[in-house]
Scaffold this motif. Structure first.
Motif, short mmCIF file in Angstrom:
data_model
loop_
_atom_site.label_atom_id
_atom_site.label_comp_id
_atom_site.label_asym_id
_atom_site.label_seq_id
_atom_site.Cartn_x
_atom_site.Cartn_y
_atom_site.Cartn_z
N ARG A 69 0.83 -1.21 0.00
CA ARG A 69 0.00 0.00 0.00
C ARG A 69 0.86 1.26 0.00
O ARG A 69 0.61 2.20 -0.76
CB ARG A 69 -0.93 0.00 1.22
N ARG A 72 2.66 1.77 -3.33
CA ARG A 72 1.72 2.16 -4.37
C ARG A 72 1.24 3.61 -4.25
O ARG A 72 0.73 4.19 -5.20
CB ARG A 72 0.51 1.23 -4.37
N ASP A 76 4.52 3.13 -9.43
CA ASP A 76 3.91 1.99 -10.13
C ASP A 76 4.94 0.91 -10.42
O ASP A 76 4.75 0.06 -11.28
CB ASP A 76 3.24 2.45 -11.43
N GLY A 98 -2.50 -3.81 -5.13
CA GLY A 98 -1.49 -3.19 -5.98
C GLY A 98 -0.35 -4.09 -6.42
O GLY A 98 0.50 -3.67 -7.20
N ASP A 100 1.57 -6.91 -8.56
CA ASP A 100 1.46 -7.29 -9.97
C ASP A 100 1.43 -8.80 -10.17
O ASP A 100 0.91 -9.27 -11.18
CB ASP A 100 2.63 -6.70 -10.76
#
Length: 230
Positions: A69, A72, A76, A98, A100
């Protein structure tokens, strides 16, 4: 040639896992960094701005979800969760928060390296922009289209991948080693020659010759897509 190797930050309280990640990444010529708790990991991230971050959900001082968190909030950068938790709820929470990608321990090093390459390919190629402009050169990263002075050009898949990586990092000097890692090839003398040949081919298609109007060579460092034509 000076190195600007792709940097991977691992945030994990498990020393054995840190050793495994370090060996796998260094063997593949990535630059490895480690932090053993969430607070140190966030501080390391803000200081060094790595290209990929791995996060364990079970950290000594905080939940890995909180680390994701906080990262993010300002970045990115690709985040891959590497954790002993294999419940679907944890995976969904991490991805919604968040992350990937998500890998469960025990870790398969080959699968991990594949996930790193895929994360880099997606992130470096796009670079946060869908269209990159350098004078009369327009690179549409979503449509995979290259236009010079209003004329569309055909590039081979590898030519386009290399140009797309340079476009995604426009203005940044990228070494041969960085480019090879980004396209998933080993860093060798033959690999450096491979990149030089493709750069020459791309320049010929963009310029009609091998001059560096759009792609600049920085001796001893690498290549960059100019912000403005030379």
């Amino acid at each position: 040639m000076a190195s600007n190797r792709i940097r991977i930050l691992a945030i994990d309280g498990d020393l054995a896992m840190i050793r495994l990640l370090r060996k796998s990444l260094r063997d593949s010529h990535y630059k490895f960094q480690a932090a053993f708790n969430g607070k140190a990991g966030i501080a390391q991230f803000e200081k060094t701005l790595p290209d990929v971050v791995t996060v364990d959900l079970d950290l000594p001082d905080m939940e890995g979800h909180e680390v994701i968190r906080q990262i993010r909030q300002s970045s990115d950068t690709p985040i891959i969760v590497v954790t002993a938790r294999n419940q679907e709820t944890d995976k969904i929470m991490a991805l919604n928060g968040g992350a990937d990608d998500y890998l469960a321990k025990p870790l398969n090093p080959d699968e991990f390296l594949l996930k790193v390459r895929l994360a880099l390919r997606h992130h470096i190629f796009a670079g946060g922009k869908s269209v990159v402009v350098c004078g009369d050169l327009v690179i549409d990263l979503l449509k995979q289209r290259v236009v010079v002075d209003g004329t569309s050009l055909y590039l081979s898949p590898m030519e386009y991948r290399i140009l797309g990586i340079l476009a995604g990092q426009q203005g940044r000097v990228l070494s041969c080693q960085y480019l090879l890692q980004a396209v998933g090839r080993p860093f060798t003398l033959a690999g450096e020659k491979y990149i030089r040949q493709y750069i020459a081919q791309i320049r010929c298609k963009l310029n009609g010759n091998v001059l560096d109007r759009y792609i600049n060579t920085v001796p001893g460092f690498g290549y960059q897509l100019r912000l403005q034509p030379g």
